[in-house]
Design a protein around this motif. Structure first.
Motif, PDB file in Angstrom:
ATOM      1  N   TRP A  99       0.831  -1.215   0.000  1.00 50.61           N
ATOM      2  CA  TRP A  99       0.000   0.000   0.000  1.00 50.61           C
ATOM      3  C   TRP A  99       0.859   1.256   0.000  1.00 50.61           C
ATOM      4  O   TRP A  99       0.509   2.259  -0.625  1.00 50.61           O
ATOM      5  N   HIS A 101       3.766   1.554  -1.439  1.00 54.03           N
ATOM      6  CA  HIS A 101       4.245   1.715  -2.818  1.00 54.03           C
ATOM      7  C   HIS A 101       3.152   2.338  -3.694  1.00 54.03           C
ATOM      8  O   HIS A 101       3.418   3.274  -4.458  1.00 54.03           O
ATOM      9  N   ILE A 102       1.925   1.810  -3.556  1.00 55.75           N
ATOM     10  CA  ILE A 102       0.809   2.355  -4.350  1.00 55.75           C
ATOM     11  C   ILE A 102       0.568   3.815  -3.979  1.00 55.75           C
ATOM     12  O   ILE A 102       0.401   4.682  -4.853  1.00 55.75           O
ATOM     13  N   LEU A 106       1.346   5.971  -7.023  1.00 58.18           N
ATOM     14  CA  LEU A 106       0.120   6.239  -7.785  1.00 58.18           C
ATOM     15  C   LEU A 106      -0.797   7.252  -7.106  1.00 58.18           C
ATOM     16  O   LEU A 106      -1.703   7.780  -7.748  1.00 58.18           O
ATOM     17  N   GLN A 110      -5.779   6.719  -4.620  1.00 59.84           N
ATOM     18  CA  GLN A 110      -5.890   5.415  -5.270  1.00 59.84           C
ATOM     19  C   GLN A 110      -5.781   4.286  -4.235  1.00 59.84           C
ATOM     20  O   GLN A 110      -6.574   3.341  -4.239  1.00 59.84           O
ATOM     21  N   ALA A 111      -4.805   4.390  -3.343  1.00 57.67           N
ATOM     22  CA  ALA A 111      -4.605   3.352  -2.337  1.00 57.67           C
ATOM     23  C   ALA A 111      -5.797   3.265  -1.390  1.00 57.67           C
ATOM     24  O   ALA A 111      -6.277   2.165  -1.064  1.00 57.67           O
TER      25      ALA A 111
END
Length: 454
Positions: A99, A101-102, A106, A110-111
């Motif tokens: 999570w 990393h996301i 991103l 988004q997460a």
């Protein structure tokens, strides 16, 4: 040396030459009061839904132990139930990395939108699993698998919501904004406690065991859809959008965190320990402790915890305001010292079996916990720069919770059995407070300073 450079130096990070350390929003990313209001609302509701889903299991542990595990002595069944509770936490560090990393690559939005869907689906599935009497050993296996999915989902929620709020807040109110996260967590617990109290008071023991315990889990699906819808209507944070526009993020946030921000990671993991143990002992395990160890009725136990949770929510915002005024470090140190001095005497008072005394003790313990919990989200978010903030927060928070938070009900039950002392959970809390105190003493003060960006 500027304030920001001083912070970086104190925290063991040497900024690269020519790097911009601070988050100073550009004119393109100014935030209106209306936007901040919607951010707070969305963060509260989303986090509330996730932690209601996650906490119901703890409040219904006594019933779940009889439904999903074969007939045995009461403590063994409880240990098995809390063992499943603890095992689901072991996936959380992995979830923290993914999570994080996301969220750092991103976007926070988004997460958070993905995590709430996973949590709601997993929680809804618990309501559909047949008991041990119907499908035998497959019942606890399926329960464990669904709890693992819940643990993975929860790994991204607390950190992501905290980073989201801190990055939207003004510099002098980050503590107050971030306090929304533990407040919404407690609100989710409060609803879970109210439902458990209601079910235990209006249903017979047989009805509760047969079907009543499933009702709170069935609420997960509609609540999750509402939470996700609200989150998808928000923009990502100004800090993350600036990072994305500059293409200044890192491809591997976890690697960057271990390479450059190891000291912050160690401090953060230690600082979380009191939160991890305190939260699950005081706000989740306590009804089970009161009913199973002290012999209180289930309804009285839930009612006492419900009153304590309501006061906790009020205290948490006061703590957020105080941390903005007096600093994160002072608040966290005060919380640890109070737990070291007062926890065991408080547990002694619980053994009086007087309902009013028990309620007052739980309010006291909850109030002490808010000094830590109301400060921790802003403290952890401010320790790490924007490009690894989600990862640093999520990994440290979930590592400490996996090792010590999820295992807290199990350890409390086990220590009581090993020592034959009902004070064992209190001593466990004292040990957690000592570790947190040592960690915080090595931290720099982060309030009232610009957020680190690089």
């Amino acid at each position: 040396m500027s304030n920001e450079s001083s912070v970086a130096a104190e925290q063991g990070t040497a900024p690269a030459a020519g790097a911009s350390h601070n988050h100073n929003p550009s004119p393109n990313h100014t935030v209106s009061k209306d936007t901040r209001r919607r951010v707070v609302t969305a963060s509260f509701i989303g986090n509330f839904v996730e932690w209601f889903d996650y906490a119901v299991y703890g409040y219904l542990a006594g019933v779940i132990s009889t439904v999903f595990f074969p007939e045995s002595d009461r403590q063994t069944a409880l240990l098995a139930t809390f063992g499943v509770f603890a095992i689901s936490f072991f996936v959380r560090p992995l979830g923290g990395f993914i999570w994080g990393h996301i969220g750092d690559r991103l976007g926070r939005k988004q997460a958070l939108s993905l995590s709430i869907v996973l949590m709601s689906v997993a929680t809804f599935c618990i309501a559909l699993i047949p008991g041990y009497a119907t499908i035998g050993v497959m019942a606890p296996i399926l329960l464990l698998l669904v709890r693992v999915v819940q643990g993975f989902s929860a790994a991204g929620e607390y950190a992501g919501a905290s980073a989201f709020l801190v990055e939207y807040a003004t510099a002098n109110r980050r503590g107050l904004y971030a306090a929304v996260v533990p407040a919404s967590t407690a609100a989710g617990l409060l609803l879970g406690s109210l439902l458990a109290a209601l079910l235990s008071s209006v249903l017979t023991a047989e009805q509760l065991n047969e079907w009543g315990w499933r009702l709170p889990f069935l609420l997960a699906a509609p609540m999750g859809l509402i939470g996700r819808y609200i989150r998808t209507k928000l923009e990502d944070t100004p800090a993350f959008r600036e990072l994305a526009e500059k293409d200044d993020g890192v491809k591997a946030p976890a690697l960057a965190m271990f390479r450059t921000y190891r000291k912050q990671l160690i401090i953060a993991t230690g600082a979380v320990l009191l939160n991890a143990v305190g939260f699950y002992v005081i706000l989740s395990y306590m009804p089970t402790y009161l009913s199973e160890e002290l012999g209180f009725g289930a309804t009285e136990s839930f009612l006492a915890t419900t009153i304590a949770l309501a006061s906790y929510i009020g205290f948490i915002f006061l703590t957020g305001i105080a941390s903005d005024k007096f600093g994160r470090k002072r608040m966290l140190i005060t919380a640890s010292v109070l737990f070291i001095l007062l926890t065991v005497p408080a547990f002694m008072l619980l053994d009086t079996r007087n309902f009013l005394v028990i309620v007052l003790v739980q309010i006291l313990l909850g109030g002490m916990l808010t000094l830590n919990d109301g400060t921790l989200p802003s403290f952890l978010a401010e320790l790490f720069p924007t490009k690894v903030r989600y990862t640093g927060f999520a990994v440290s928070f979930n590592l400490s919770n996996a090792l010590f938070g999820g295992t807290a009900p199990f350890m409390a039950t086990l220590l009581i059995g090993m020592t034959a002392s009902k004070l064992a959970p209190g001593w466990y809390l004292v040990a957690a407070a000592v570790v947190s105190l040592i960690a915080v003493l090595f931290a720099a003060e982060t309030s009232k300073k610009p957020l680190l960006q690089d």
